[in-house]
Design an enzyme around this catalytic site. Structure first.
Site, mmCIF file in Angstrom:
data_model
loop_
_atom_site.group_PDB
_atom_site.id
_atom_site.type_symbol
_atom_site.label_atom_id
_atom_site.label_comp_id
_atom_site.label_asym_id
_atom_site.label_seq_id
_atom_site.Cartn_x
_atom_site.Cartn_y
_atom_site.Cartn_z
ATOM 1 N N THR A 144 0.936 -1.334 -0.149
ATOM 2 C CA THR A 144 0.035 -0.117 -0.134
ATOM 3 C C THR A 144 0.815 1.343 -0.064
ATOM 4 O OG1 THR A 144 0.027 0.319 2.473
ATOM 5 C CG2 THR A 144 -1.767 -1.357 1.458
ATOM 6 N N ASP A 145 0.347 2.342 -0.400
ATOM 7 C CA ASP A 145 0.922 3.770 0.112
ATOM 8 C C ASP A 145 0.747 3.780 1.544
ATOM 9 O OD1 ASP A 145 1.988 6.186 -0.266
ATOM 10 O OD2 ASP A 145 0.780 6.822 -2.021
ATOM 11 N N PHE A 146 1.126 4.883 1.924
ATOM 12 C CA PHE A 146 1.265 5.001 3.611
ATOM 13 C C PHE A 146 -0.083 5.133 3.961
ATOM 14 C CE2 PHE A 146 0.711 7.544 7.300
ATOM 15 C CZ PHE A 146 1.792 6.785 8.023
ATOM 16 N N SER A 147 -0.464 4.070 5.119
ATOM 17 C CA SER A 147 -1.802 3.893 5.433
ATOM 18 C C SER A 147 -2.210 3.980 6.770
ATOM 19 C CB SER A 147 -2.052 2.244 4.891
ATOM 20 O OG SER A 147 -1.191 1.485 5.382
#
Length: 282
Positions: free
Chosen positions: A163-166
């Site tokens: 994921t992108d920063f989650s």
């Protein structure tokens, strides 16, 4: 080493040169002990002033894909797995968290997915990083048609999807992402998102979710096992635990300190009792 931005790479129209750039980046990663790289960026230049145009190659998918494939080949030849980011439609910087993008399949394939296609099929890219955005109503990290049906089944992506920063994006649901094809979360949070989602994903009585986690772990380990993280290891390698002398000395000092503290505490208690006994006798 400070390399030029991707828009300048694409402006060279020189895939052989960019392959050499990829080799240099891979050497840098080897020198500093890195096995993975958050990049290259593969989104499109949708406007002239998008906040990440410097991080993406071009407004033309063929140019971007061809140049990216060459850079990926150079980087990964050094055992460094790349994360193509952000797959896909994360083409702006402002207000990108949770934004819904609507488009037809032809536009997606001919423009916004073409770079990933060339980077994976021609460049052999191992991994991807998804974005903050939604494909219509679905967050791209949980969108099965993108993460599994397209990237893995159609293009042959072998590695993991990150994921992108989650850490604070609650719409990035963990169970749905595992089912969709996401393998690992880019988050420092112990409990990702809601407690209910965390419990559902880690329910030991749910064989389906357990299998999804096993599949994700398999892809993560498979990626690392085929990277430079394994340099110096073979079937004859074994791990031997060695405790240096100074660490033993530290342990000894700690033990002596604990024993001394306990002895002092006992002596203090005895001294107080003797004093109280003497006062009582008077």
């Amino acid at each position: 080493m400070c390399y030029t931005s991707e828009d300048v790479m694409a402006a060279t129209f020189n895939d052989e040169l960019i392959y050499q750039v990829g080799l240099c980046i891979g050497e840098d990663c080897l020198g500093h002990g890195y096995s993975g790289l958050y990049g290259p960026g593969i989104n499109m230049h949708r406007t002239a002033y998008s906040g990440r145009n410097f991080e993406y190659y071009s407004e033309d998918p063929y140019i971007a894909g061809t140049i990216c494939a060459s850079e990926v080949q150079g980087i990964q030849s050094k055992g460094v797995y790349v994360y193509l980011k952000h797959v896909a439609l994360n083409d702006s910087e402002t207000s990108r968290e949770g934004v819904s993008t609507w488009l037809n399949e032809q536009a997606a394939r001919e423009i916004y997915l073409e770079v990933a296609d060339k980077a994976i099929v021609d460049g052999g890219a191992w991994c991807v990083m998804s974005g903050f955005n939604r494909w219509g109503a679905y967050w791209c990290g949980e969108y099965y048609n993108l993460q599994t049906a397209y990237l893995r089944d159609e293009l042959g992506l072998q590695g993991m999807s990150l994921t992108d920063f989650s850490g604070y994006s609650h719409y990035m649901d963990l169970p749905d992402a595992l089912i969709g094809g996401t393998d690992i979360y880019d988050s420092p949070a112990t409990l990702i998102h809601t407690a209910d989602a965390y419990a559902a994903a880690y329910d030991e009585n749910d064989p389906y979710m357990i299998q999804e986690m096993k599949d994700a772990m398999h892809r993560i380990l498979y990626t690392v096992a085929n990277s430079n993280a394994m340099n110096g290891w073979d079937e004859n390698t074994y791990i031997k635990t060695v405790t240096p002398w100074w660490q033993m000395a530290v342990y000894a000092i700690i033990v002596v300190g604990i024993v001394g503290t306990i002895a002092c505490a006992v002596m203090l208690v005895l001294a107080i009792r003797r004093r109280n006994a003497a006062k009582a006798a008077k």
